[in-house]
Design an enzyme around this catalytic site. Structure first.
Site, short mmCIF file in Angstrom:
data_model
loop_
_atom_site.label_atom_id
_atom_site.label_comp_id
_atom_site.label_asym_id
_atom_site.label_seq_id
_atom_site.Cartn_x
_atom_site.Cartn_y
_atom_site.Cartn_z
N ASP A 155 0.88 3.45 -3.13
CA ASP A 155 0.63 5.51 -2.73
C ASP A 155 1.57 6.14 -4.20
O ASP A 155 0.90 7.34 -4.47
CB ASP A 155 0.59 5.62 -1.22
CG ASP A 155 0.21 7.16 -1.08
OD1 ASP A 155 -1.38 7.66 -1.60
OD2 ASP A 155 1.20 8.01 -0.59
N ASP B 101 -7.16 1.00 0.74
CA ASP B 101 -6.01 0.52 0.70
C ASP B 101 -5.15 -0.85 0.25
O ASP B 101 -4.37 -0.88 -0.31
CB ASP B 101 -5.25 -0.09 2.58
CG ASP B 101 -5.73 0.80 3.20
OD1 ASP B 101 -5.53 2.41 2.93
OD2 ASP B 101 -5.42 1.25 4.52
N GLU C 165 0.83 -1.22 0.33
CA GLU C 165 -0.17 0.10 0.08
C GLU C 165 0.39 1.56 0.28
O GLU C 165 0.70 2.46 -0.50
CB GLU C 165 -0.72 -0.23 0.93
CG GLU C 165 -1.54 1.89 1.07
CD GLU C 165 -1.96 1.79 3.43
OE1 GLU C 165 -2.27 2.81 3.48
OE2 GLU C 165 -2.31 0.78 3.08
N GLU D 153 -4.42 1.00 -3.56
CA GLU D 153 -2.95 1.00 -3.45
C GLU D 153 -2.33 0.20 -3.37
O GLU D 153 -0.97 -0.01 -4.06
CB GLU D 153 -3.01 1.99 -2.59
CG GLU D 153 -3.58 3.19 -2.69
CD GLU D 153 -3.48 3.70 -0.92
OE1 GLU D 153 -2.43 5.12 -1.51
OE2 GLU D 153 -3.29 3.97 -0.08
#
EC number: 3.1.26.3
Length: 224
Positions: free
Chosen positions: A44, A113, A40, A116
């Protein structure tokens, strides 16, 4: 091992290492030696880069501040949840029994989450050139029309004009709290109009959370 072929078809990408997709779909509540938090973190960073480049090329006349605000309206929990729903990600995630009871498969934080993490996993396995068209396709399928009018709206100002006309009052924003690691902190804000709560929203800053909450309130007021 579960069948991820439908998810891979939605992504238009087939994982060579199936352990990577399993890790990306595993929420920390599932109590395995691994979870999707590291992927994650990677996802991101990569999403910020790809979406940033996309907006830079799409809006050549926009300045840095405008581009940052447009990106922030897409690269956030609400935006990623929308993209996660586009590929039905909630059907595949691994969560605890307690999270199942709490409707974890539809929770924005968990879906965001996981989205990502999936993007981070694709990047790790196949690189930026493979990931970029996947992200941009999902983005454009999820948002019918990405333009400045939609993404760069000042919802707080618009809402205040509505409430002053209808209630002779202005909205009140309350900071409900913040959560997440320092590198990725989210703020939660509730919005109140004339003593009534019109919902909550989160964002990477208090201002972004307030803008998101204002949009929710505008949508609800339109229905009243």
């Amino acid at each position: 091992m579960s069948d991820y072929s439908k998810l891979e078809k939605c992504l238009d990408y087939q994982f060579k290492n199936k352990n990577l997709i399993i890790e990306a779909l595993t929420h920390k509540s599932f109590k395995k030696p691994y979870n999707n938090e590291r992927l994650e973190f990677l996802g991101d960073a990569v999403l910020n880069l790809i979406v940033g480049e996309y907006l830079y090329l799409k809006f050549p006349k926009s300045n840095e501040g405008e581009l940052s605000k447009i990106r922030a309206s897409l690269v956030n929990e609400t935006g990623f949840t929308r993209l996660a729903n586009e590929i039905k990600l909630g059907e595949y995630i691994f969560i605890s029994t307690a999270e199942e009871r709490n409707k974890g498969r539809t929770k924005a934080s968990i879906l965001s989450d996981a989205f990502e993490a999936i993007m981070g996993a694709i990047y790790l396995e196949s690189g930026l050139n493979t990931l970029k068209p996947i992200i941009l396709r999902i983005l454009e399928e999820s948002y019918d029309k990405i333009n400045l009018d939609v993404l760069f709206s000042d919802y707080k100002t618009a809402l205040q004009e509505i409430t002053q006309a209808r209630f002779a009052s202005i909205p009140e924003y309350k900071i409900e709290g913040s959560y997440g690691p320092d590198h990725k902190k989210e703020f939660e804000v509730s919005i109140w109009i004339d003593g009534k709560n019109y919902g909550k929203a989160s964002g990477k800053s208090k201002k972004l959370a307030q803008q998101a909450a204002a949009k929710i309130a505008i949508d609800k007021l339109k229905e009243e």
